[in-house]
Scaffold this active site. Structure first.
Site, PDB file in Angstrom:
ATOM      1  CD  GLU A  77      -2.795   1.320   2.229  1.00 41.33           C
ATOM      2  OE1 GLU A  77      -3.684   0.506   2.467  1.00 41.33           O
ATOM      3  OE2 GLU A  77      -2.501   2.073   3.577  1.00 41.33           O
ATOM      4  CE  LYS A 129     -19.280  -1.443   6.143  1.00 40.06           C
ATOM      5  NZ  LYS A 129     -17.956  -1.027   6.638  1.00 40.06           N
ATOM      6  CD  GLN A 157      -7.657  -0.419  12.857  1.00 42.06           C
ATOM      7  OE1 GLN A 157      -8.049  -1.320  13.640  1.00 42.06           O
ATOM      8  NE2 GLN A 157      -7.755   1.083  12.910  1.00 42.06           N
TER       9      GLN A 157
END
Length: 613
Positions: free
Chosen positions: A21, A174, A185
């Site tokens: 990332e 979701k 996370q």
């Protein structure tokens, strides 16, 4: 390619994968440095990367620009973050439309943090309130085009039972709305993570979970990041790290061992996870150290599915063949061919498009600034000075030349000594390819493509032949070229093209079609021929090649010896490419050059070489 497909394929192959990332920097120079770093870190073998999103404004635009560059030029499958913060529906739609245009197939949908200066999150007019609203919108507007990811929070396991169960219900909603995988996370307590994964599975959620791994770079950085995210830190981490908190190098070394042990536990545990997602913080060393500690070696087919950098934009994903002339200028090649109507295509055919070779609309520039260029190349005043630059480049003593955006590839080392000798004889090389006869596709130097295959290459020197000797891909003056061609024409295996600045072409080949100089044979596939030499593309490349030399000259003051020297070389040069079609003989291509060079030296010194050498 969708990330869920990559994860599925890795599971079938029983291979561990990893990803990185990055976040958009705040300055233009920071952005360029980051893109250079992403280029380098590509060699570490990530299956994909993802780019974070900030709450509207300039950094959001940078996210879109980075996605475009990483997909199109660097050739990395990219996931784009997208948040609801400060994002009315119109902005969301623009971001998604641009992502699709750039070939991005993966989006991480987030509600986002409160805007800067505010404690509470609030939706903008016409915006989305929750992450699930963004998920539903993407699915409604784009069907299954995008893989959609959402965030997962392992530390929810530590919440009171009622709140923990509510968070799990929200996550399940979701997923049911069309989510394909979950990014977690960052965490350091592996037991919390494992318990959470088991709870997610018990809730009926079966999609892939991607653990977010944060390398420990420095003590202060570690403290700041974990404090902001309220990350639980095991006491064993603090006991090991705190005594060395003023020694960044020691903190990084110890932190690498601690995080690597956590990764090994995740991969070993029976929870179905075979991949790791590294939060790089735009830093290189910590991630590289972790991969080395874990002994995770990049697969050749991940780094080099083809021998050249593949573009992943929609119009070019199927491109499997390229002329070799632009091997060291990927950005230039992609930009110039973006609107060519008959090229590129899956199988190289007739490339006589009326737009082919157009240079005016693109322009030519050298990557380096004037200051950086002069640091690299100095102030050459003689041909020997120029020849020395080319020789150093071939032996990895120089990081770039005007015709090459980056240092020579590792395969150049196979023939670096021959290239150095050619430079000494007056042939200045910049783009070369050694002969390869059936080397395994996983070879670390010349390998490319799927595993269990074999690759082949004809020896090729893509050369610029210049007055008094030197320039891109190969240099020599007209007199030395005349001596060279006498020897080349005695070898029926050698084909060549010669062209001058005005576009007058000379060749000894009788075919108008392309000459494949690289090919690969792989299980269950047709033979792949990804690199070619071909007359029309060579003529298109000619304009750029000569102009780059003039751009180099213009870096120097108008009346300076350096400008005159380089400009004169460009004015009087011939551009040549030479291919030796017998790939069984790895050194045969060099013999004509060595003989012609020795003859030329003898003529210049008014002596006769012994035995023609």
């Amino acid at each position: 390619m969708k990330i869920s497909q990559k994860i599925e394929q890795s599971a079938k192959d029983d291979k561990i994968w990893w990803s990185f990332e990055y976040f958009p920097p705040r300055t233009a120079q920071g952005l360029q440095n980051l893109l250079d770093r992403i280029e380098r870190m590509r060699a570490l073998g990530p299956e994909f990367i993802d780019i974070t999103w900030n709450a509207g404004g300039r950094t959001s635009d940078l996210t879109s620009e980075m996605v475009k560059t990483c997909q199109g030029l660097i050739g990395l499958e990219t996931c784009m973050h997208l948040t609801c913060t400060n994002m009315p529906k119109e902005k969301v739609d623009i971001a998604l439309r641009e992502a699709k245009q750039h070939g991005c197939r993966n989006v991480l949908a987030l509600r986002g943090d409160p805007p800067a200066g505010k404690d509470q999150w609030e939706a903008v007019d016409g915006g989305f309130v929750y992450g699930i609203d963004l998920v539903k919108h993407i699915r409604h507007e784009y069907g299954d085009y995008f893989d959609i990811a959402v965030a997962g929070f392992p530390q929810n396991q530590l919440l009171p039972p009622t709140e923990r169960d509510l968070e799990m219900r929200y996550l399940k909603e979701k997923i049911d709305a069309g989510v394909n995988f979950i990014f977690t996370q960052m965490f350091y307590d592996v037991e919390i993570f494992i318990d959470w994964v088991k709870a997610v599975r018990a809730a009926g959620i079966t999609i892939p979970i991607v653990p977010g791994i944060a390398p420990i770079q420095t003590w202060n950085g570690f403290q700041r990041a974990t404090s902001l995210a309220k990350t639980v830190i095991p006491q064993s981490y603090l006991d090991a790290l705190e005594p060395h908190k003023n020694n960044d190098e020691q903190v990084r070394a110890i932190g690498t061992k601690l995080v690597a042990d956590m990764c090994r536990r995740i991969l070993k545990e029976d929870i179905g996870i075979r991949g790791l997602h590294f939060y790089t913080m735009n830093l290189e060393k910590g991630t590289k150290m972790l991969l080395e500690e874990l002994n995770l070696v990049p697969r050749v087919e991940t780094i080099k599915p083809l021998p050249w950098r593949q573009s992943l934009t929609p119009s070019r994903r199927q491109e499997t063949i390229r002329p070799i002339f632009w091997a060291n200028r990927t950005k230039s090649y992609i930009s110039r061919t973006e609107n060519w109507d008959e090229y590129p295509n899956g199988r190289f055919g007739d490339s006589r498009s009326p737009a082919y070779g157009e240079l005016d609309g693109y322009g030519v520039w050298i990557k380096q600034t004037k200051e950086d260029a002069i640091k690299l190349w100095g102030h050459p005043t003689t041909f020997s000075d120029v020849a020395s630059l080319f020789s150093r480049f071939c032996t990895h003593g120089l990081s770039a030349l005007p015709w090459s955006d980056q240092a020579p590839s590792t395969e150049t080392s196979i023939i670096s000594q021959q290239l150095a000798r050619m430079n000494e004889l007056g042939f200045l090389t910049i783009n070369s390819q050694p002969a390869v006869n059936g080397t395994r596709s996983d070879d670390k130097v010349v390998g490319w493509g799927p595993s269990n295959g074999y690759v082949y290459q004809k020896a090729s020197l893509y050369t610029r032949l210049m007055l008094c000797g030197a320039y891109l891909e190969f240099f020599v003056n007209p007199e030395l070229l005349a001596l060279l061609l006498k020897h080349i024409e005695r070898d029926s295996h050698i084909t060549y093209y010669v062209i001058n600045n005005q576009g007058d072409l000379r060749t000894n080949t009788h075919s108008d079609g392309p000459n494949a100089v690289t090919w690969g044979v792989f299980p269950g596939k047709e033979i792949i021929q990804p690199t070619i030499v071909e007359a029309v593309s060579f003529m298109a490349w000619k304009d750029e090649a000569f102009e780059l030399g003039q751009q180099w000259a213009k870096l120097y003051d108008p009346e300076s010896p350096s400008r005159k020297l380089i400009s004169d070389l460009m004015e009087n040069s011939l551009l040549v490419n030479v291919v030796h079609n017998d790939f069984h003989d790895s050194t045969a291509i060099f013999e004509p050059f060595f003989k012609a060079g020795a003859e030329y030296i003898a003529i210049q010194s008014n002596t006769t070489p012994a035995n023609g050498h």
